[in-house]
Design an enzyme around this catalytic site. Sequence first.
Site, PDB file in Angstrom:
ATOM      1  N   ASP A  60       0.823  -1.199   0.000  1.00 15.17           N
ATOM      2  CA  ASP A  60       0.000   0.000   0.000  1.00 15.17           C
ATOM      3  C   ASP A  60       0.862   1.257   0.000  1.00 15.17           C
ATOM      4  O   ASP A  60       2.096   1.189   0.118  1.00 15.17           O
ATOM      5  CB  ASP A  60      -0.966   0.002   1.201  1.00 15.17           C
ATOM      6  CG  ASP A  60      -0.301  -0.527   2.476  1.00 15.17           C
ATOM      7  OD1 ASP A  60       0.939  -0.481   2.573  1.00 15.17           O
ATOM      8  OD2 ASP A  60      -1.023  -0.983   3.366  1.00 15.17           O
ATOM      9  N   GLU A  78      -9.655  -1.469   5.305  1.00 16.36           N
ATOM     10  CA  GLU A  78     -10.277  -1.141   6.580  1.00 16.36           C
ATOM     11  C   GLU A  78     -11.563  -1.962   6.759  1.00 16.36           C
ATOM     12  O   GLU A  78     -12.054  -2.582   5.811  1.00 16.36           O
ATOM     13  CB  GLU A  78     -10.588   0.365   6.615  1.00 16.36           C
ATOM     14  CG  GLU A  78      -9.337   1.255   6.503  1.00 16.36           C
ATOM     15  CD  GLU A  78      -8.497   1.317   7.777  1.00 16.36           C
ATOM     16  OE1 GLU A  78      -8.394   0.301   8.496  1.00 16.36           O
ATOM     17  OE2 GLU A  78      -7.924   2.396   8.051  1.00 16.36           O
ATOM     18  N   ASN A 101      -7.479  -2.523  14.284  1.00 17.99           N
ATOM     19  CA  ASN A 101      -8.896  -2.654  13.892  1.00 17.99           C
ATOM     20  C   ASN A 101      -9.111  -3.820  12.926  1.00 17.99           C
ATOM     21  O   ASN A 101     -10.168  -3.940  12.322  1.00 17.99           O
ATOM     22  CB  ASN A 101      -9.402  -1.350  13.269  1.00 17.99           C
ATOM     23  CG  ASN A 101      -8.720  -1.024  11.940  1.00 17.99           C
ATOM     24  OD1 ASN A 101      -7.812  -1.724  11.505  1.00 17.99           O
ATOM     25  ND2 ASN A 101      -9.163   0.048  11.300  1.00 17.99           N
ATOM     26  N   HIS A 161      -7.397  -4.430  10.108  1.00 18.14           N
ATOM     27  CA  HIS A 161      -7.073  -4.251   8.686  1.00 18.14           C
ATOM     28  C   HIS A 161      -5.842  -5.063   8.293  1.00 18.14           C
ATOM     29  O   HIS A 161      -4.954  -5.306   9.112  1.00 18.14           O
ATOM     30  CB  HIS A 161      -6.944  -2.764   8.302  1.00 18.14           C
ATOM     31  CG  HIS A 161      -5.723  -2.047   8.803  1.00 18.14           C
ATOM     32  ND1 HIS A 161      -5.754  -0.722   9.182  1.00 18.14           N
ATOM     33  CD2 HIS A 161      -4.436  -2.428   8.982  1.00 18.14           C
ATOM     34  CE1 HIS A 161      -4.542  -0.351   9.549  1.00 18.14           C
ATOM     35  NE2 HIS A 161      -3.728  -1.367   9.438  1.00 18.14           N
TER      36      HIS A 161
HETATM   37  C1  F6R Z   1       1.395  -1.517   6.103  1.00 18.69           C
HETATM   38  C2  F6R Z   1       0.139  -2.225   6.229  1.00 18.69           C
HETATM   39  C3  F6R Z   1      -0.617  -2.283   7.507  1.00 18.69           C
HETATM   40  C4  F6R Z   1       0.256  -2.601   8.723  1.00 18.69           C
HETATM   41  C5  F6R Z   1      -0.582  -2.560   9.998  1.00 18.69           C
HETATM   42  C6  F6R Z   1       0.246  -2.885  11.225  1.00 18.69           C
HETATM   43  O1  F6R Z   1       1.917  -1.692   4.794  1.00 18.69           O
HETATM   44  O2  F6R Z   1      -0.280  -2.769   5.267  1.00 18.69           O
HETATM   45  O3  F6R Z   1      -1.629  -3.261   7.410  1.00 18.69           O
HETATM   46  O4  F6R Z   1       0.829  -3.864   8.552  1.00 18.69           O
HETATM   47  O5  F6R Z   1      -1.147  -1.294  10.126  1.00 18.69           O
HETATM   48  O6  F6R Z   1       1.209  -1.873  11.390  1.00 18.69           O
HETATM   49  P1  F6R Z   1       2.320  -1.996  12.532  1.00 18.69           P
HETATM   50  O7  F6R Z   1       3.141  -3.177  12.180  1.00 18.69           O
HETATM   51  O8  F6R Z   1       3.090  -0.721  12.452  1.00 18.69           O
HETATM   52  O9  F6R Z   1       1.593  -2.178  13.820  1.00 18.69           O
END
Ligand code: F6R
Length: 257
Positions: free
Chosen positions: A63, A139, A132, A134
Amino acid sequence: MKVLTGTPPQLARWAADRVLHRLRTRSLSVLGVATGSSPLPVYRALAASGEPALASLRVFALDEYVGLPHHHPQSYHCVVDREVTRPLGLDPARVHVPDGAADDLDAAAAEYEHLIAASGGIDLQVLGIGANGHVGFNEPFSSLRSRTRVETLTARTRRDNARFFGGDLQQVPTSCLTQGLGTILDADEVVLIATGAAKAHAVAQMVEGPLSSACPASVLQLHPRATVLLDDRAAAQLTRRDDHEQAGAATGPPRNP
Ligand code: F6R
């Protein structure tokens, strides 16, 4: 889905060994990478391996924020360059990140899907999970079959990611380009890493909850080769913890999940 528990260094070791094993057995040429903090120890373990075959990888990020220039230090173009491309000695021309700075974001999303397909598809996708639920930036209530597209970030995600922007919520973009849940499901194998108590609820929903777009990560229940790597705090709300193996217990290269 296969669930393995261990300390954060054991989880990173397991994921890195899985990548290296597939690389050495020539069943990995396209790697999908998540940004965020969870997979960073995996990338560091890969870099420390000194494996020359890493340089042959083609890489796709999950992303990118919309509206940040590519050179912004928190754009995923920059993050992937800093954490993956340079440490692993990859050719930047073989590393792809959705173009969140494009004038035509829908066209950029379609082009990204095309590029993934043209590369032969993602062999192994590394994932994190949001508090959450995702994955990527899909989301809650994303279509379970969604493809790469523009997505609006929730208030929770923006608050959680404000730490990367000096704690200033105003600096956190409000939308992103993200691979869809259908895109992620197309990967041959997925390895999701979750550490810390903040992930415990989402992890329980993903592993034990019903398949539901309310927890987008629960779509991984449909994936035939999904491994979830958890530390004790992220695993704390699982009711069947005794059923899960230890990531550090296995000897030799990790087996297929
Ligand atoms: C980032 C992504 C998100 C993160 C998620 C967890 O490319 O796709 O899904 O993997 O927000 O983020 P951290 O590891 O920083 O808690």
